[in-house]
Design a protein around this motif. Structure first.
Motif, PDB file in Angstrom:
ATOM      1  N   GLN A  85       0.860  -1.184   0.000  1.00  0.00           N
ATOM      2  CA  GLN A  85       0.000   0.000   0.000  1.00  0.00           C
ATOM      3  C   GLN A  85       0.898   1.237   0.000  1.00  0.00           C
ATOM      4  O   GLN A  85       0.968   1.986   0.967  1.00  0.00           O
ATOM      5  N   TYR A  86       1.586   1.431  -1.125  1.00  0.00           N
ATOM      6  CA  TYR A  86       2.640   2.436  -1.197  1.00  0.00           C
ATOM      7  C   TYR A  86       2.109   3.862  -1.117  1.00  0.00           C
ATOM      8  O   TYR A  86       2.810   4.751  -0.642  1.00  0.00           O
ATOM      9  N   ASP A  87       0.883   4.088  -1.563  1.00  0.00           N
ATOM     10  CA  ASP A  87       0.323   5.437  -1.451  1.00  0.00           C
ATOM     11  C   ASP A  87       0.146   5.822   0.011  1.00  0.00           C
ATOM     12  O   ASP A  87       0.475   6.944   0.408  1.00  0.00           O
ATOM     13  N   LYS A  88      -0.324   4.894   0.835  1.00  0.00           N
ATOM     14  CA  LYS A  88      -0.468   5.162   2.265  1.00  0.00           C
ATOM     15  C   LYS A  88       0.897   5.248   2.941  1.00  0.00           C
ATOM     16  O   LYS A  88       1.115   6.089   3.824  1.00  0.00           O
ATOM     17  N   ALA A  89       1.813   4.392   2.527  1.00  0.00           N
ATOM     18  CA  ALA A  89       3.169   4.433   3.074  1.00  0.00           C
ATOM     19  C   ALA A  89       3.797   5.799   2.784  1.00  0.00           C
ATOM     20  O   ALA A  89       4.426   6.404   3.661  1.00  0.00           O
ATOM     21  N   LEU A  90       3.607   6.276   1.569  1.00  0.00           N
ATOM     22  CA  LEU A  90       4.150   7.561   1.164  1.00  0.00           C
ATOM     23  C   LEU A  90       3.689   8.679   2.097  1.00  0.00           C
ATOM     24  O   LEU A  90       4.495   9.498   2.546  1.00  0.00           O
ATOM     25  N   GLU A  91       2.414   8.698   2.436  1.00  0.00           N
ATOM     26  CA  GLU A  91       1.873   9.717   3.338  1.00  0.00           C
ATOM     27  C   GLU A  91       2.587   9.685   4.688  1.00  0.00           C
ATOM     28  O   GLU A  91       2.908  10.735   5.258  1.00  0.00           O
ATOM     29  N   MET A  92       2.807   8.492   5.205  1.00  0.00           N
ATOM     30  CA  MET A  92       3.446   8.342   6.513  1.00  0.00           C
ATOM     31  C   MET A  92       4.909   8.794   6.466  1.00  0.00           C
ATOM     32  O   MET A  92       5.389   9.484   7.359  1.00  0.00           O
ATOM     33  N   PHE A  93       5.619   8.411   5.403  1.00  0.00           N
ATOM     34  CA  PHE A  93       7.020   8.790   5.276  1.00  0.00           C
ATOM     35  C   PHE A  93       7.172  10.296   5.053  1.00  0.00           C
ATOM     36  O   PHE A  93       8.122  10.906   5.548  1.00  0.00           O
ATOM     37  N   LEU A  94       6.237  10.898   4.313  1.00  0.00           N
ATOM     38  CA  LEU A  94       6.269  12.349   4.144  1.00  0.00           C
ATOM     39  C   LEU A  94       6.155  13.046   5.489  1.00  0.00           C
ATOM     40  O   LEU A  94       6.856  14.018   5.769  1.00  0.00           O
ATOM     41  N   ARG A  95       5.278  12.546   6.336  1.00  0.00           N
ATOM     42  CA  ARG A  95       5.114  13.135   7.679  1.00  0.00           C
ATOM     43  C   ARG A  95       6.392  12.956   8.496  1.00  0.00           C
ATOM     44  O   ARG A  95       6.811  13.870   9.207  1.00  0.00           O
ATOM     45  N   ALA A  96       7.013  11.802   8.396  1.00  0.00           N
ATOM     46  CA  ALA A  96       8.263  11.561   9.128  1.00  0.00           C
ATOM     47  C   ALA A  96       9.354  12.522   8.671  1.00  0.00           C
ATOM     48  O   ALA A  96      10.117  13.045   9.488  1.00  0.00           O
ATOM     49  N   VAL A  97       9.418  12.791   7.368  1.00  0.00           N
ATOM     50  CA  VAL A  97      10.420  13.715   6.836  1.00  0.00           C
ATOM     51  C   VAL A  97      10.104  15.145   7.277  1.00  0.00           C
ATOM     52  O   VAL A  97      11.020  15.934   7.530  1.00  0.00           O
ATOM     53  N   GLN A  98       8.831  15.475   7.408  1.00  0.00           N
ATOM     54  CA  GLN A  98       8.473  16.808   7.915  1.00  0.00           C
ATOM     55  C   GLN A  98       8.989  16.989   9.342  1.00  0.00           C
ATOM     56  O   GLN A  98       9.446  18.072   9.706  1.00  0.00           O
ATOM     57  N   ILE A  99       8.932  15.938  10.136  1.00  0.00           N
ATOM     58  CA  ILE A  99       9.389  16.009  11.520  1.00  0.00           C
ATOM     59  C   ILE A  99      10.899  16.200  11.576  1.00  0.00           C
ATOM     60  O   ILE A  99      11.413  16.987  12.353  1.00  0.00           O
ATOM     61  N   ASN A 100      11.614  15.453  10.724  1.00  0.00           N
ATOM     62  CA  ASN A 100      13.080  15.565  10.695  1.00  0.00           C
ATOM     63  C   ASN A 100      13.548  15.455   9.248  1.00  0.00           C
ATOM     64  O   ASN A 100      13.793  14.353   8.749  1.00  0.00           O
ATOM     65  N   PRO A 101      13.692  16.600   8.574  1.00  0.00           N
ATOM     66  CA  PRO A 101      14.042  16.592   7.148  1.00  0.00           C
ATOM     67  C   PRO A 101      15.381  15.938   6.811  1.00  0.00           C
ATOM     68  O   PRO A 101      15.586  15.533   5.672  1.00  0.00           O
ATOM     69  N   SER A 102      16.289  15.815   7.763  1.00  0.00           N
ATOM     70  CA  SER A 102      17.594  15.225   7.459  1.00  0.00           C
ATOM     71  C   SER A 102      17.709  13.769   7.901  1.00  0.00           C
ATOM     72  O   SER A 102      18.792  13.186   7.842  1.00  0.00           O
ATOM     73  N   SER A 103      16.606  13.161   8.290  1.00  0.00           N
ATOM     74  CA  SER A 103      16.641  11.765   8.723  1.00  0.00           C
ATOM     75  C   SER A 103      16.935  10.837   7.546  1.00  0.00           C
ATOM     76  O   SER A 103      16.183  10.781   6.568  1.00  0.00           O
ATOM     77  N   ALA A 104      18.041  10.106   7.652  1.00  0.00           N
ATOM     78  CA  ALA A 104      18.409   9.168   6.594  1.00  0.00           C
ATOM     79  C   ALA A 104      17.352   8.081   6.437  1.00  0.00           C
ATOM     80  O   ALA A 104      16.984   7.722   5.312  1.00  0.00           O
TER      81      ALA A 104
END
Length: 147
Positions: A85-104
Motif C-alpha cells: 500500500q505504497y500510497d499510504k506508506a508515502l503519506e506516513m514517510f512524508l510526515r516523518a520527513v516533515q518532523i526531521n528533514p535530514s533523517s536518513a
C-alpha cells in the motif's frame, strides 16, 4: 524500575525468550501507558514476524501518545509498504520527513515509496538526501543517486 523493565523487555525480544519480552513490555505499558517506547518496540517485534496489522496498531498507539514521534510515522509507513500500500506508506514517510528533514531512514523509506509508485524523480531526490545524511541505500535506490 520502569526503564529497567523496558530495557529488559527489549533484550528479551532480541535474545529470548520472546514471551518474557512481550510480558515485560505489557507490564511497562500498565505502569506508564502514556509513554510511546514500549509501543514502538512491540511494533518492531510484530514487523519482524510479519504481523503488519498488529504492528500498525502498536505504531498508531505510539503516534497517539506522541504525534511527533518520527519512529511511529516510519513504522506505520513500513507496515503499509509491507502490504504493498505504497500510497499510504508515502503519506506516513512524508510526515516523518516533515518532523526531521535530514533523517536518513525517513528519506530512504520515502525514496522507496516513490520508487514503487514509479515516481523516479522524487525517488532520486529523497535517495540523495538519505545518502547525504549518511544512510545506507539498497542498490536500486543507490543507482538513482548517480553513484
Amino acid at each position: 524500575e520502569y526503564s529497567l523493565i523496558v530495557n529488559l523487555g527489549r533484550i528479551k525480544l532480541d535474545k529470548g525468550p520472546v514471551e518474557a519480552g512481550l510480558a515485560l513490555l505489557r507490564q511497562a505499558l500498565a505502569i506508564r501507558p502514556h509513554i510511546p517506547e514500549p509501543f514502538l518496540l512491540l511494533g518492531n517485534y510484530y514487523i519482524s514476524i510479519e504481523q503488519y496489522d498488529k504492528a500498525r496498531h502498536m505504531y498508531e498507539a505510539a503516534r497517539e501518545k506522541n504525534p511527533n514521534s518520527q519512529n511511529a510515522w516510519i513504522g506505520i509507513g513500513v507496515t503499509y509498504g509491507s502490504q504493498n500500500q505504497y500510497d499510504k506508506a508515502l503519506e506516513m514517510f512524508l510526515r516523518a520527513v516533515q518532523i526531521n528533514p535530514s533523517s536518513a531512514i525517513a528519506n530512504r523509506n520515502l525514496a522507496g515509496a516513490y520508487y514503487y509508485l514509479k515516481d523516479y524523480e522524487n525517488a532520486s531526490k529523497y535517495a540523495k538526501i538519505a545518502k547525504e545524511s549518511g544512510g545506507a541505500l539498497p542498490d536500486v535506490l543507490l543507482s538513482l543517486t548517480g553513484s
